[in-house]
Design a protein around this motif. Structure first.
Motif, PDB file in Angstrom:
ATOM      1  N   LEU A 184     -19.517  13.796   5.732  1.00 39.82           N
ATOM      2  CA  LEU A 184     -18.903  13.725   4.417  1.00 39.82           C
ATOM      3  C   LEU A 184     -18.006  14.934   4.193  1.00 39.82           C
ATOM      4  N   ASP A 185     -16.793  14.681   3.687  1.00 36.21           N
ATOM      5  CA  ASP A 185     -15.882  15.747   3.302  1.00 36.21           C
ATOM      6  C   ASP A 185     -15.642  15.680   1.797  1.00 36.21           C
ATOM      7  N   ILE A 186     -15.715  16.836   1.144  1.00 44.75           N
ATOM      8  CA  ILE A 186     -15.430  16.939  -0.284  1.00 44.75           C
ATOM      9  C   ILE A 186     -14.087  17.623  -0.455  1.00 44.75           C
ATOM     10  N   ARG A 187     -13.192  16.991  -1.212  1.00 43.25           N
ATOM     11  CA  ARG A 187     -11.848  17.528  -1.403  1.00 43.25           C
ATOM     12  C   ARG A 187     -11.843  18.669  -2.413  1.00 43.25           C
ATOM     13  N   ARG A 188     -10.981  19.609  -2.194  1.00 43.21           N
ATOM     14  CA  ARG A 188     -10.860  20.751  -3.090  1.00 43.21           C
ATOM     15  C   ARG A 188     -10.358  20.284  -4.464  1.00 43.21           C
ATOM     16  N   GLY A 189     -11.069  20.701  -5.523  1.00 44.11           N
ATOM     17  CA  GLY A 189     -10.619  20.420  -6.875  1.00 44.11           C
ATOM     18  C   GLY A 189     -10.967  19.055  -7.427  1.00 44.11           C
ATOM     19  N   GLU A 190     -11.757  18.260  -6.709  1.00 44.79           N
ATOM     20  CA  GLU A 190     -12.093  16.932  -7.202  1.00 44.79           C
ATOM     21  C   GLU A 190     -13.459  16.927  -7.897  1.00 44.79           C
ATOM     22  N   ILE A 191     -13.707  15.853  -8.640  1.00 42.02           N
ATOM     23  CA  ILE A 191     -15.053  15.568  -9.133  1.00 42.02           C
ATOM     24  C   ILE A 191     -15.575  14.427  -8.277  1.00 42.02           C
ATOM     25  N   PHE A 192     -16.609  14.712  -7.500  1.00 40.71           N
ATOM     26  CA  PHE A 192     -17.182  13.738  -6.572  1.00 40.71           C
ATOM     27  C   PHE A 192     -18.552  13.340  -7.089  1.00 40.71           C
ATOM     28  N   ALA A 193     -18.747  12.056  -7.351  1.00 38.94           N
ATOM     29  CA  ALA A 193     -20.033  11.556  -7.842  1.00 38.94           C
ATOM     30  C   ALA A 193     -20.819  10.963  -6.685  1.00 38.94           C
ATOM     31  N   LEU A 194     -22.036  11.455  -6.503  1.00 34.32           N
ATOM     32  CA  LEU A 194     -22.926  10.942  -5.465  1.00 34.32           C
ATOM     33  C   LEU A 194     -23.998  10.099  -6.141  1.00 34.32           C
ATOM     34  N   LEU A 195     -23.968   8.809  -5.891  1.00 36.86           N
ATOM     35  CA  LEU A 195     -24.888   7.867  -6.519  1.00 36.86           C
ATOM     36  C   LEU A 195     -25.894   7.361  -5.508  1.00 36.86           C
ATOM     37  N   GLY A 196     -27.084   7.077  -5.997  1.00 40.46           N
ATOM     38  CA  GLY A 196     -28.113   6.508  -5.132  1.00 40.46           C
ATOM     39  C   GLY A 196     -29.409   6.355  -5.896  1.00 40.46           C
ATOM     40  N   PRO A 197     -30.258   5.425  -5.477  1.00 39.27           N
ATOM     41  CA  PRO A 197     -31.546   5.250  -6.151  1.00 39.27           C
ATOM     42  C   PRO A 197     -32.468   6.433  -5.896  1.00 39.27           C
ATOM     43  N   ASN A 198     -33.585   6.482  -6.614  1.00 35.59           N
ATOM     44  CA  ASN A 198     -34.577   7.535  -6.389  1.00 35.59           C
ATOM     45  C   ASN A 198     -35.018   7.539  -4.935  1.00 35.59           C
ATOM     46  N   ARG A 254     -16.606  28.621  -7.189  1.00 33.97           N
ATOM     47  CA  ARG A 254     -15.476  27.697  -7.067  1.00 33.97           C
ATOM     48  C   ARG A 254     -15.951  26.276  -6.775  1.00 33.97           C
ATOM     49  N   ILE A 255     -17.246  26.131  -6.530  1.00 36.72           N
ATOM     50  CA  ILE A 255     -17.842  24.817  -6.276  1.00 36.72           C
ATOM     51  C   ILE A 255     -19.089  24.721  -7.138  1.00 36.72           C
ATOM     52  N   LEU A 256     -19.229  23.623  -7.859  1.00 40.81           N
ATOM     53  CA  LEU A 256     -20.366  23.469  -8.762  1.00 40.81           C
ATOM     54  C   LEU A 256     -21.098  22.165  -8.456  1.00 40.81           C
ATOM     55  N   ALA A 316     -12.970  20.569 -18.088  1.00 39.24           N
ATOM     56  CA  ALA A 316     -12.268  21.847 -18.203  1.00 39.24           C
ATOM     57  C   ALA A 316     -12.456  22.692 -16.942  1.00 39.24           C
ATOM     58  N   LEU A 317     -13.652  22.648 -16.365  1.00 42.72           N
ATOM     59  CA  LEU A 317     -13.909  23.378 -15.126  1.00 42.72           C
ATOM     60  C   LEU A 317     -13.050  22.837 -13.996  1.00 42.72           C
ATOM     61  N   ARG A 318     -12.971  21.508 -13.899  1.00 41.45           N
ATOM     62  CA  ARG A 318     -12.140  20.907 -12.858  1.00 41.45           C
ATOM     63  C   ARG A 318     -10.677  21.298 -13.050  1.00 41.45           C
ATOM     64  N   ALA A 319     -10.222  21.334 -14.316  1.00 37.26           N
ATOM     65  CA  ALA A 319      -8.839  21.714 -14.611  1.00 37.26           C
ATOM     66  C   ALA A 319      -8.552  23.155 -14.184  1.00 37.26           C
ATOM     67  N   SER A 320      -9.596  23.997 -14.162  1.00 36.96           N
ATOM     68  CA  SER A 320      -9.419  25.389 -13.745  1.00 36.96           C
ATOM     69  C   SER A 320      -9.497  25.553 -12.224  1.00 36.96           C
ATOM     70  N   GLY A 321      -9.706  24.450 -11.509  1.00 41.08           N
ATOM     71  CA  GLY A 321      -9.730  24.495 -10.053  1.00 41.08           C
ATOM     72  C   GLY A 321     -11.096  24.422  -9.420  1.00 41.08           C
ATOM     73  N   VAL A 322     -12.153  24.292 -10.221  1.00 42.12           N
ATOM     74  CA  VAL A 322     -13.508  24.212  -9.681  1.00 42.12           C
ATOM     75  C   VAL A 322     -13.757  22.809  -9.120  1.00 42.12           C
ATOM     76  N   THR A 323     -14.303  22.744  -7.924  1.00 42.38           N
ATOM     77  CA  THR A 323     -14.710  21.482  -7.318  1.00 42.38           C
ATOM     78  C   THR A 323     -16.111  21.146  -7.816  1.00 42.38           C
ATOM     79  N   ILE A 324     -16.325  19.897  -8.214  1.00 43.94           N
ATOM     80  CA  ILE A 324     -17.598  19.512  -8.826  1.00 43.94           C
ATOM     81  C   ILE A 324     -18.200  18.340  -8.075  1.00 43.94           C
ATOM     82  N   ILE A 325     -19.458  18.500  -7.683  1.00 43.01           N
ATOM     83  CA  ILE A 325     -20.216  17.426  -7.041  1.00 43.01           C
ATOM     84  C   ILE A 325     -21.344  17.055  -8.001  1.00 43.01           C
ATOM     85  N   LEU A 326     -21.372  15.800  -8.382  1.00 40.13           N
ATOM     86  CA  LEU A 326     -22.251  15.326  -9.444  1.00 40.13           C
ATOM     87  C   LEU A 326     -23.192  14.253  -8.912  1.00 40.13           C
TER      88      LEU A 326
END
Length: 308
Positions: free
Chosen positions: A26-40, A154-156, A179-189
């Motif tokens: 898996l590669d996470i792109r710089r500055g994106e919001i990436f949602a990781l979904l899955g059951p328990n 820089r990554i949350l 707002a964090l993403r707009a400031s350049g923070v990459t977010i994995i949710l």
């Protein structure tokens, strides 16, 4: 642009023999919001814990902005902020002290102005002197985010950040994340609220039984897998789909009073025009049209079901 996080051949098998992750790439792109979904039990928290240095992988490599999380762990972890599912801190500490202490753990010099900004952004400023034990559940969740942002990562990583939070507060937190993403923070949710991923994410990843089932841009995913249907409410009832309409992906409602057209399966929306024209030629009258499209939740449930 090189990915900010690159995961190659990652697996995790615990001493009990349970394999939580199976060859994750898996590669996470710089500055994106990436949602990781899955059951328990799908492996979401295990994957995050490995990247953040909490759990050691059995095989594979992870680099964070070019830093290997094992051989160059200090540099890698300094770039990461983690918001876990539960608050684990001294209940007698004040909000200000616990956030300031978190900054110090990463060797950052004192910066009261930054701590103040974080607390104000999260509507915690008025609670800065309050003990953690006196806060509501929603406020404690905000403290978790404040602690994760204290060292200016820089990554949350947000692991179920709004679990148990009321709707109004959840939307407030979405604005903070944007707002964090707009400031350049990459977010994995990671989230169980599909609405959250639908509102926030640039890309969606689905994990099930320790394997990545799919990674796709959100809009592309919904276009490719989302079902679009047109329901035609008829003036009369039919016993079957009339032969002149056999060329369309039509289904007759159980009561015979409606036709349902899965027009996305035709590959083009222009089929709707032809269908309505052919209805008129066949002398079939209708009094209402209603269109629906699959939500991300529908797509997620289908993907998980197919992966079983």
């Amino acid at each position: 642009m090189s990915p900010v996080i690159s995961i190659k051949g990652l697996s995790k098998t615990y001493a009990s023999g349970f394999q939580a992750l199976k060859t994750i790439d898996l590669d996470i792109r710089r500055g994106e919001i990436f949602a990781l979904l899955g059951p328990n039990g799908a492996g979401k928290t295990t994957l995050i814990s490995i990247v953040c240095g909490i759990v050691r992988a059995s095989t594979g490599t992870v680099t964070v902005d070019g830093h290997d999380i094992v051989s160059d762990y200090r540099a890698a972890r300094a770039l990461i902020g983690l918001v876990p599912q539960e608050l684990t801190t001294d209940a007698f500490e004040s909000v200000w002290d616990t956030v300031s202490f978190s900054r110090g753990l990463f060797g950052k010099p004192k910066n009261p102005a930054h701590v103040e900004k974080v607390l104000r952004d999260l509507s915690l400023w008025e609670k800065r002197d309050s003990r953690i034990m006196t806060l509501s559940g929603g406020m404690k969740r905000r403290v978790l985010i404040a602690k994760a942002l204290s060292h200016e990562p820089r990554i949350l990583f947000l692991d179920e950040p709004t679990a148990g939070v009321d709707v109004e507060l959840r939307k407030d937190m979405w604005e903070v994340v944007r707002a964090l993403r707009a400031s350049g923070v990459t977010i994995i949710l990671t989230t169980h609220y599909i609405e959250e991923a639908e509102q926030m994410a640039d890309r969606i990843g689905v994990i099930n039984r320790g394997e990545i089932v799919l990674v796709e841009d959100k809009a592309t995913l919904m276009q490719k897998l989302g079902r679009k249907q047109l329901t035609i409410q008829l003036n009369g009832r039919l016993d079957a789909v009339p032969p002149p309409l056999a060329g369309y992906a039509l289904a007759l409602a159980d009561d015979g009073a409606a036709l349902v057209y899965d027009y996305d399966s035709q590959g083009e929306r222009t089929g709707i025009t032809g269908l309505l024209q052919d209805l008129a030629r066949a002398g079939i009258e209708f009094h209402d049209l209603h269109t629906t499209q699959s939500s991300l939740e529908d797509i997620f449930v289908d993907l998980v079901r197919q992966a079983r």
